[in-house]
Design a protein around this motif. Structure first.
Motif, short mmCIF file in Angstrom:
data_model
loop_
_atom_site.label_atom_id
_atom_site.label_comp_id
_atom_site.label_asym_id
_atom_site.label_seq_id
_atom_site.Cartn_x
_atom_site.Cartn_y
_atom_site.Cartn_z
N MET A 5 0.81 -1.21 0.00
CA MET A 5 0.00 0.00 0.00
C MET A 5 0.85 1.26 0.00
O MET A 5 0.38 2.34 -0.33
CB MET A 5 -0.95 0.00 1.20
N SER A 6 2.12 1.15 0.35
CA SER A 6 2.99 2.33 0.31
C SER A 6 3.42 2.65 -1.12
O SER A 6 3.95 3.71 -1.40
CB SER A 6 4.22 2.10 1.19
N ASP A 7 3.20 1.69 -2.03
CA ASP A 7 3.52 1.91 -3.43
C ASP A 7 2.34 2.62 -4.08
O ASP A 7 1.34 2.01 -4.45
CB ASP A 7 3.76 0.55 -4.11
N THR A 8 2.42 3.96 -4.19
CA THR A 8 1.27 4.75 -4.63
C THR A 8 0.85 4.41 -6.06
O THR A 8 -0.30 4.61 -6.43
CB THR A 8 1.58 6.25 -4.54
N SER A 9 1.79 3.88 -6.86
CA SER A 9 1.42 3.55 -8.24
C SER A 9 0.44 2.39 -8.29
O SER A 9 -0.21 2.17 -9.30
CB SER A 9 2.67 3.21 -9.05
N ALA A 10 0.33 1.63 -7.18
CA ALA A 10 -0.56 0.47 -7.16
C ALA A 10 -1.89 0.76 -6.49
O ALA A 10 -2.72 -0.12 -6.38
CB ALA A 10 0.13 -0.70 -6.46
N LEU A 11 -2.12 1.98 -6.00
CA LEU A 11 -3.37 2.30 -5.33
C LEU A 11 -4.53 2.18 -6.33
O LEU A 11 -4.43 2.63 -7.46
CB LEU A 11 -3.33 3.72 -4.77
N PRO A 12 -5.64 1.55 -5.90
CA PRO A 12 -6.72 1.29 -6.84
C PRO A 12 -7.38 2.54 -7.40
O PRO A 12 -7.96 2.49 -8.48
CB PRO A 12 -7.71 0.44 -6.02
N ASP A 13 -7.31 3.67 -6.67
CA ASP A 13 -7.97 4.88 -7.15
C ASP A 13 -7.03 5.84 -7.87
O ASP A 13 -7.40 6.96 -8.19
CB ASP A 13 -8.66 5.61 -6.00
N ARG A 14 -5.81 5.36 -8.13
CA ARG A 14 -4.80 6.26 -8.71
C ARG A 14 -5.28 6.88 -10.02
O ARG A 14 -5.05 8.06 -10.29
CB ARG A 14 -3.51 5.47 -8.95
N MET A 15 -5.93 6.09 -10.87
CA MET A 15 -6.34 6.60 -12.18
C MET A 15 -7.57 7.48 -12.11
O MET A 15 -7.86 8.23 -13.05
CB MET A 15 -6.62 5.44 -13.13
N HIS A 16 -8.31 7.41 -10.98
CA HIS A 16 -9.59 8.11 -10.88
C HIS A 16 -9.56 9.31 -9.93
O HIS A 16 -10.43 10.17 -10.01
CB HIS A 16 -10.69 7.14 -10.43
N ALA A 17 -8.61 9.33 -9.03
CA ALA A 17 -8.55 10.41 -8.05
C ALA A 17 -8.18 11.73 -8.72
O ALA A 17 -7.53 11.77 -9.76
CB ALA A 17 -7.51 10.06 -6.98
N ILE A 18 -8.62 12.84 -8.12
CA ILE A 18 -8.26 14.17 -8.62
C ILE A 18 -6.90 14.53 -8.02
O ILE A 18 -6.79 14.93 -6.87
CB ILE A 18 -9.32 15.21 -8.23
N THR A 19 -5.89 14.36 -8.80
CA THR A 19 -4.52 14.62 -8.37
C THR A 19 -3.84 15.51 -9.40
O THR A 19 -4.39 15.81 -10.47
CB THR A 19 -3.73 13.30 -8.27
N THR A 22 -3.70 13.54 -12.67
CA THR A 22 -4.91 13.48 -13.49
C THR A 22 -5.27 14.85 -14.05
O THR A 22 -5.77 14.95 -15.17
CB THR A 22 -6.09 12.90 -12.69
N ARG A 23 -5.02 15.92 -13.28
CA ARG A 23 -5.26 17.27 -13.82
C ARG A 23 -4.39 17.52 -15.05
O ARG A 23 -4.85 18.07 -16.06
CB ARG A 23 -4.97 18.32 -12.75
N THR A 24 -3.14 17.13 -14.97
CA THR A 24 -2.23 17.31 -16.10
C THR A 24 -2.70 16.51 -17.31
O THR A 24 -2.68 17.00 -18.45
CB THR A 24 -0.81 16.90 -15.71
N THR A 25 -3.13 15.28 -17.07
CA THR A 25 -3.60 14.44 -18.17
C THR A 25 -4.80 15.07 -18.86
O THR A 25 -4.84 15.17 -20.10
CB THR A 25 -3.95 13.04 -17.66
N VAL A 26 -5.78 15.51 -18.08
CA VAL A 26 -6.97 16.13 -18.67
C VAL A 26 -6.59 17.39 -19.44
O VAL A 26 -7.04 17.61 -20.57
CB VAL A 26 -8.01 16.44 -17.58
#
Length: 466
Positions: A5-19, A22-26
């Motif tokens: 769980m300390s590996d943030t790239s594996a968090l299940p909400d990584r692709m959906h969270a407002i970070t 994701t702001r940069t991608t949009v």
């Protein structure tokens, strides 16, 4: 090593969270969409060989991802240029598209809004807007106020869905009358009917009977009557074409409608390309009889300036489509039987995006007069360039254009000559015009859709036929 769980790239909400990510991608995606939508000079581009794409574009799907900027750069610089732009003014092959900037922009909104367009309960606002467009189209076609329908993927699904409804109605009528169904159902159309009718027949396991056409390729009521006499109660539908793809020919729909009405046979009008011409008042006489149809289709991604993919399927009596297409399942019980019908109950589909919304937004933005003017441009330009072709001794018209398709030949040329010329035209990024055929003879055709296509561009193409 297993991820923790300390590996943030594996968090299940990584692709959906407002970070920030994701702001940069949009932002990056929308910036590219803006660039593409506002190109002053639309690129024509051309396909690449599979080996070249494998060399330039492979390796994009990885465990960790390559990031949005690398992915966008790959698309913008390699993948997109390997696709021919159907909205280029010089794209004159097949049937082009010419989406308005408003419809393109709103297509982004439709995707960003995550709207499910299959049921009223989930997408009432979107379905209402789509129904406004369908009601307007039905009125333009002379159909009653009670007509209604749905936007589906394209003409193939629209034709299939209409024919499934027609056969279901025939089966129900037979049951009520105590009449046995035929061993094999039959649909009547002309030899010039779109290939999707044959595709629908294969899916439905029915027989196609091609009615005779006149010297201009038009089907008339007398030929339909002869086909009905020969096949009797096995015929459940007649398909008339409101603008063939190859020539833009409109069948004699009025005489066909008189025959189908007298015989109580379903009349479907396939107007995927050409029915939009009814928006031009002076063209309506060519489509007399459409108002009597039981179902019609028209593709907004063709001559109604909407993005891919959208087909408007309209029924005179939507209740017949509901009876044929409503899917039954326990988890769907809450959606069925309501006073406001669900779009998914009117065609061969369940899951659907609200694909009619980009057209709705563009119509609401620009008004219907702008659409009439855009369609009239194609008709007028086709007639003007046909006169130019007729005046050139090395060229000849195969037939006078009725809508916005112009078919002609270069005297003395073979198919190989046409193909070499077509390849050269695309290599030079001037236009995309491919050979077609008529009665076994290779020919050329201009399919004029875009209001950005000019007489000067077409003359330049003709001048290259030396």
């Amino acid at each position: 090593m297993m991820s923790t769980m300390s590996d943030t790239s594996a968090l299940p909400d990584r692709m959906h969270a407002i970070t920030d990510e994701t702001r940069t991608t949009v932002d990056d995606v929308l910036q590219y969409a803006r660039r593409r939508a506002l190109y002053e000079d639309i690129p024509l581009d051309k396909p690449m060989r599979p080996s070249d794409l494998a060399r330039l574009a492979s390796g994009s799907i990885t465990a960790a991802g390559i990031g949005d900027r690398r992915a966008i750069a790959l698309f913008e610089n390699v993948l997109a240029p390997a696709c021919i732009s159907t909205d280029h003014p010089g794209y004159l092959a097949f049937i082009p598209s010419a989406p308005t900037k408003a419809s393109l922009a709103f297509d982004v909104v439709v995707s960003a809004s995550a709207i499910y367009g299959g049921s009223w309960i989930e997408g009432a606002g979107a379905v209402y807007a789509e129904n406004e467009v369908l009601a307007w189209l039905a009125g333009e076609f002379g159909m009653p106020d009670t007509a209604g329908g749905v936007f589906v993927q394209g003409g193939t699904i629209g034709n299939l869905s209409a024919l499934v409804t027609a056969r279901d109605a025939a089966r129900r009528r037979n049951r009520e009358a105590g009449v046995a169904d035929p061993a094999r159902w039959v649909v009547v159309c002309s030899a010039e009917a779109h290939s999707s009718i044959a595709s629908a027949a294969a899916v439905m396991d029915i027989e196609i009977v091609a009615a005779a056409v006149d010297g201009d390729g038009r089907m008339h009521g007398d030929a339909v009557a002869a086909a009905l006499d020969a096949h009797g109660g096995a015929v459940f539908a007649v398909v008339a074409t409101g603008g063939t793809t190859n020539f833009g020919i409109v069948d004699d729909i009025a005489s066909i409608a008189a025959v189908t009405a007298a015989r109580d046979v379903w009349l479907h009008v396939d107007g995927a390309y050409g029915l939009a011409a009814m928006l031009v008042p002076e063209m309506r006489d060519a489509f007399a009889g459409v108002a009597s149809a039981d179902s019609v289709i028209v593709d907004p991604h063709k001559w109604l300036f909407a993005p891919f993919d959208a087909c408007a399927l309209i029924y005179r009596d939507p209740a017949l489509a509901l009876a044929a297409h409503t899917q039954k399942a326990e988890y769907l019980d809450t959606l069925t039987g309501k006073p406001d019908w669900n779009p998914s109950d009117l065609a061969v589909q369940l899951t659907r995006r609200a694909r009619g919304l980009p057209l709705w937004f563009s119509l609401a933005t620009h008004g219907t007069d702008a659409y009439r003017a855009g369609i009239r441009h194609g008709i007028d330009l086709a007639r003007r360039i046909a006169d130019d072709i007729a005046a050139r001794p090395e060229l000849s018209l195969v037939r006078e254009p009725q809508l916005s398709v112009v078919v002609f030949r270069r005297e003395g040329w073979t198919l190989a000559d046409y193909e070499a010329w077509s390849d050269r035209l695309l290599d030079e990024q001037r236009a995309f015009v491919v050979p077609s055929s008529h009665a076994g003879e290779p020919v050329l055709r201009f399919a004029i859709i875009s209001p950005l296509t000019t007489y000067e561009l077409l003359v330049d193409i003709l001048d290259s036929l030396d």
